[in-house]
Design an enzyme around this catalytic site. Structure first.
Site, PDB file in Angstrom:
ATOM      1  N   HIS A 159      46.228   6.758-105.601  1.00  0.00           N
ATOM      2  CA  HIS A 159      47.569   7.148-106.062  1.00  0.00           C
ATOM      3  C   HIS A 159      48.360   7.919-104.994  1.00  0.00           C
ATOM      4  O   HIS A 159      49.568   8.113-105.145  1.00  0.00           O
ATOM      5  CB  HIS A 159      47.479   8.030-107.314  1.00  0.00           C
ATOM      6  CG  HIS A 159      46.995   7.296-108.527  1.00  0.00           C
ATOM      7  ND1 HIS A 159      47.650   6.196-109.044  1.00  0.00           N
ATOM      8  CD2 HIS A 159      45.906   7.489-109.323  1.00  0.00           C
ATOM      9  CE1 HIS A 159      46.991   5.755-110.106  1.00  0.00           C
ATOM     10  NE2 HIS A 159      45.926   6.516-110.299  1.00  0.00           N
ATOM     11  N   ASP A 284      37.028   2.913-114.288  1.00  0.00           N
ATOM     12  CA  ASP A 284      37.711   3.299-115.526  1.00  0.00           C
ATOM     13  C   ASP A 284      38.217   2.097-116.322  1.00  0.00           C
ATOM     14  O   ASP A 284      38.936   2.252-117.308  1.00  0.00           O
ATOM     15  CB  ASP A 284      38.853   4.304-115.249  1.00  0.00           C
ATOM     16  CG  ASP A 284      39.636   4.010-113.990  1.00  0.00           C
ATOM     17  OD1 ASP A 284      39.424   2.943-113.379  1.00  0.00           O
ATOM     18  OD2 ASP A 284      40.476   4.840-113.615  1.00  0.00           O
TER      19      ASP A 284
END
Ligand SMILES: [Zn+2]
Length: 342
Positions: A159, A284
């Protein structure tokens, strides 16, 4: 396969994450590494080494100098200003505002943050450097002829944009490693991002480049963090047109949906013909992940590890997210075993 890992990740452990209007214990926490290490050792994937000292040059190739300086001095500036909590900024340069860096540390943090869930603490800088160092050392192993290596990085990286932190990320380890391959003479590098979340930072760093192909499978931005990037029509710009490929998928997507996207992604990578592959490995996508919404089973990680291996490319695997902490070890090592053909 060598695993590169630094215990210094522990230095980054914020006590609070702003989530649902509450300050909760961050989902991205040090114990994630313990579950992965335990499983690596249990399955004899235990060729674990510490990284060499971090080199700043490769970080500077993908990050803004002012941003790096901010990360280095943020904590001392914050405490000198008399703030007693962890660094969570209160204001951001939003629509129709100025993009000038304020002097005030709260304002400065708002300038460089892309979200508020990621607090900075006393040890964040050192941990971010240690995480980058793990990626650097693992990258050099692959560059020097190892067929693959695993950088067990924490904090994660995908990110982080050239001048923004957030999503638990500070330095973009995968982007930095891809740039290292290029700087060492590779003409093309592909990054395959299988983390549940869109790697907005990687996309941003390479958006106008043709020498790094970024391919991401993720929860669609209408429904999932980071919300403001990751649509299918974001395909790159200028020379980079066509070298950014997003596969956004809806809530509840099971492996037969996800696996088809992976198959398409792998074919596109093959056609691109890169000299090396960087895999941003977030687990995830698992059905029990507390902050994600795909429905992968633990065995699916083995299946897709094997598919990625069939690309037969020198491959650097870089750890990103995964927050169902008790399953994170099993899922990560399943992927590695699938990749290694075990
Ligand atoms: Zn993620």
């Amino acid at each position: 396969m060598k695993v590169v890992f630094s215990e210094d990740h522990r230095k980054h452990f914020p006590q609070g994450e702003l989530s649902g209007g509450e300050l909760v214990t961050p989902f991205e926490r040090p114990s994630r590494m313990e579950y992965i290490l335990r499983e690596l050792k249990a399955r004899k994937l235990d060729d674990i080494m510490p990284p060499a000292k971090v080199a700043m040059k490769p970080i500077e190739r993908v990050h803004d100098k002012g941003y790096i300086r901010f990360l280095k001095t943020a904590w001392s500036e914050w405490t000198a200003a008399g703030f007693r909590g962890e660094i969570i900024p209160t204001g951001f340069p939003m629509r129709r505002m100025q993009l000038r860096v304020p002097r005030n540390i709260d304002g400065k943090a708002g300038y460089y943050a892309l979200a508020t869930e990621t607090a900075i603490t006393a040890g964040t800088w050192e941990a971010a450097c240690a995480s980058a160092a793990a990626a650097q050392t693992a990258q050099r192993l692959v560059a020097n002829g190892a067929p693959s290596a695993f950088a067990l990085c924490r904090p994660p990286g995908h990110h982080a944009a050239s001048d923004m932190y957030g999503g638990y990320c500070f330095f973009n380890n995968a982007a930095m490693a891809a740039q290292m391959f290029i700087d060492q003479g590779a003409s093309r590098v592909a990054i395959l991002d299988v983390d549940f979340h869109h790697g907005n930072g990687i996309q941003d760093i390479f958006y106008d480049r043709e020498d790094v192909l970024y391919v991401s499978l993720h929860g669609r931005p209408e429904d999932a963090y980071p919300y403001f990037l990751g649509y299918a029509d974001e395909t790159g710009k200028g020379k980079g047109k066509g070298f950014n490929i997003n596969y956004p998928m809806p809530p509840g997507s099971p492996y037969d949906v996800w696996g088809k996207a992976l198959e398409s992604a792998c074919r596109k990578i093959k056609r691109y013909g890169p000299d090396a592959l960087v895999v941003s490995l977030g687990v995830d996508t698992f059905k029990e992940d507390p902050i994600s919404f795909f429905k992968l089973e633990s065995e699916d990680f083995r299946t897709y590890g094997a598919r990625i291996a069939r690309l037969k490319l020198p491959t650097l695997i870089v750890m990103e997210g995964g927050y169902a902490v008790e399953a994170i070890g099993v899922n990560t090592v399943n992927m590695l075993e699938g990749f290694l053909g075990g």
